[in-house]
Scaffold this active site. Structure first.
Site, mmCIF file in Angstrom:
data_model
loop_
_atom_site.group_PDB
_atom_site.id
_atom_site.type_symbol
_atom_site.label_atom_id
_atom_site.label_comp_id
_atom_site.label_asym_id
_atom_site.label_seq_id
_atom_site.Cartn_x
_atom_site.Cartn_y
_atom_site.Cartn_z
ATOM 1 N N LYS A 141 2.452 24.428 -2.128
ATOM 2 C CA LYS A 141 1.089 23.671 -1.891
ATOM 3 C C LYS A 141 1.200 22.299 -2.211
ATOM 4 O O LYS A 141 0.606 21.609 -3.086
ATOM 5 C CB LYS A 141 0.140 24.399 -3.252
ATOM 6 C CG LYS A 141 0.059 25.988 -2.773
ATOM 7 C CD LYS A 141 -0.977 26.558 -3.708
ATOM 8 C CE LYS A 141 -0.503 28.312 -3.725
ATOM 9 N NZ LYS A 141 -1.391 29.033 -4.381
ATOM 10 N N LYS A 194 6.086 37.756 0.295
ATOM 11 C CA LYS A 194 4.763 37.830 -0.585
ATOM 12 C C LYS A 194 3.923 39.107 0.021
ATOM 13 O O LYS A 194 4.342 39.755 0.939
ATOM 14 C CB LYS A 194 4.124 36.556 -0.381
ATOM 15 C CG LYS A 194 4.923 35.263 -0.971
ATOM 16 C CD LYS A 194 3.816 34.268 -1.291
ATOM 17 C CE LYS A 194 3.182 34.536 -2.279
ATOM 18 N NZ LYS A 194 2.355 33.026 -2.623
ATOM 19 N N ARG A 207 0.704 -1.304 -0.106
ATOM 20 C CA ARG A 207 0.093 -0.081 -0.091
ATOM 21 C C ARG A 207 0.874 1.332 0.157
ATOM 22 O O ARG A 207 0.506 2.408 -0.499
ATOM 23 C CB ARG A 207 -1.017 -0.312 1.225
ATOM 24 C CG ARG A 207 -1.897 1.117 1.387
ATOM 25 C CD ARG A 207 -2.617 1.542 0.063
ATOM 26 N NE ARG A 207 -3.247 0.537 -0.713
ATOM 27 C CZ ARG A 207 -3.483 0.548 -1.887
ATOM 28 N NH1 ARG A 207 -3.269 1.483 -2.741
ATOM 29 N NH2 ARG A 207 -4.248 -0.524 -2.437
ATOM 30 N N GLU A 263 7.455 39.556 -4.225
ATOM 31 C CA GLU A 263 6.084 39.441 -5.016
ATOM 32 C C GLU A 263 5.776 41.037 -5.412
ATOM 33 O O GLU A 263 6.028 41.674 -4.408
ATOM 34 C CB GLU A 263 4.938 38.524 -4.304
ATOM 35 C CG GLU A 263 3.743 38.741 -5.010
ATOM 36 C CD GLU A 263 2.655 38.039 -4.078
ATOM 37 O OE1 GLU A 263 1.636 38.656 -3.832
ATOM 38 O OE2 GLU A 263 2.704 36.792 -3.855
ATOM 39 N N ASP A 271 2.622 38.548 -9.765
ATOM 40 C CA ASP A 271 1.608 37.772 -9.450
ATOM 41 C C ASP A 271 -0.058 38.504 -9.918
ATOM 42 O O ASP A 271 -0.242 39.607 -9.610
ATOM 43 C CB ASP A 271 1.524 37.645 -7.678
ATOM 44 C CG ASP A 271 0.749 36.837 -7.262
ATOM 45 O OD1 ASP A 271 0.483 35.630 -7.626
ATOM 46 O OD2 ASP A 271 -0.310 37.189 -6.350
#
Length: 285
Positions: A137, A169, A102, A202, A224
């Site tokens: 992410k 950011k 698994r 950013e 961005d």
């Protein structure tokens, strides 16, 4: 990026935690009906088209579960596969193969899906200067294999975590009191702590890009959520003074157009957070 040594530590951590999570005190299903000395053989079967990834990681899992397991590989990581292809055979203790099954499948199905999606972006961007980047992410606890899968698919890894690069950011900039103050504070911090980290900043507007360019030592500007027209203006404004990266909801439908604006990189969280696992199975033979 993190060192090879740190990457190895991350991978071993994923394996050990996966074994702890799945096996615990023992695989009672196998212990109940399969003799301890029974030997077996299984094949890794592909059940849909894509890019295979995780073969080398599977070998690491098998070795951790049972060093005596033998893997015979027919298809390497990064290879395009079709339904019915056999990636490898694994031979040895039947109980050990089932213990590893698994964790091997979960990892390879996820990694193959990520590599497949990454390869679609890579193919889409051919003929441009632009490379596809991953992001942070990722799925908690398995970032290392997800970023490895991006590389297998032909993409480029962004920073691994918060510790290996400075990335200022929108929230950093706003909390710091503006882009100029954020950059100045960052440079002072790096100097005071004797740190050598690349700085990415950013930008939310062309005006912010102008402010960023007033500071030397910036590695990359993150353009961005700009539209195509303003992205072209931004690239011309930056004019090679530092690297450029487009981000913000860029998809397979829009990536080529952003690449044609002349950016060095496009980053996409969708490489890792929006994929459906490739269908693979480990079958006894």
């Amino acid at each position: 990026m993190i060192s090879k040594e740190q990457m190895s530590i991350e991978l071993q951590g994923i394996i050990k935690n996966g074994i702890r999570e799945d096996i615990g005190e023992g695989d009672h299903s196998s212990l109940a009906c399969i003799p301890k000395d029974a030997k077996g053989k299984a094949k890794l079967l592909v059940k849909e088209k894509g890019i295979i990834a995780g073969v080398e990681f599977a070998k690491m899992i098998f070795k951790e579960v049972d060093p005596d397991l033998i893997v015979e590989t027919f298809i390497d990581d990064g290879t395009r596969v079709n339904e019915g292809d056999i990636v490898f055979f694994v031979t040895g203790s039947s109980q050990s193969i089932l213990k590893a099954e698994r964790l091997v499948l979960n990892a390879m199905q996820r990694m193959s899906a990520i590599a497949t999606k990454t390869k679609k972006f890579v193919d889409l961007l051919k003929g441009t200067r632009t490379k596809i980047l991953d992001t942070r992410k990722t799925t908690p606890g398995i970032r290392a294999i997800e970023k490895w899968a991006v590389k297998i698919g032909g993409g480029v890894n962004h920073r691994f975590a918060l510790y290996d690069m400075i990335m200022l950011k929108d929230n950093h900039i706003d909390f710091a009191g503006g882009v100029d103050r954020a950059i100045k504070k960052t440079k002072n911090y790096l100097k005071e702590n004797n740190l050598d980290l690349k700085i990415i900043v950013e930008a939310r507007s062309l005006e912010e890009i102008e402010s960023i360019l007033d500071h030397d030592g910036i590695h990359r500007i993150l353009i961005d959520n700009f539209n195509y027209e303003d992205t072209e203006k931004a690239v011309k404004l930056i004019a090679g003074q530092c690297e450029t990266e487009s981000s913000g909801g860029i998809t397979l439908q829009t990536a080529r157009k952003y690449a044609e604006c002349g950016v060095d990189y496009i980053s996409s969280g969708a490489l890792t957070h929006s994929v459906s696992n490739m269908d693979l199975s480990l079958k006894a033979i």
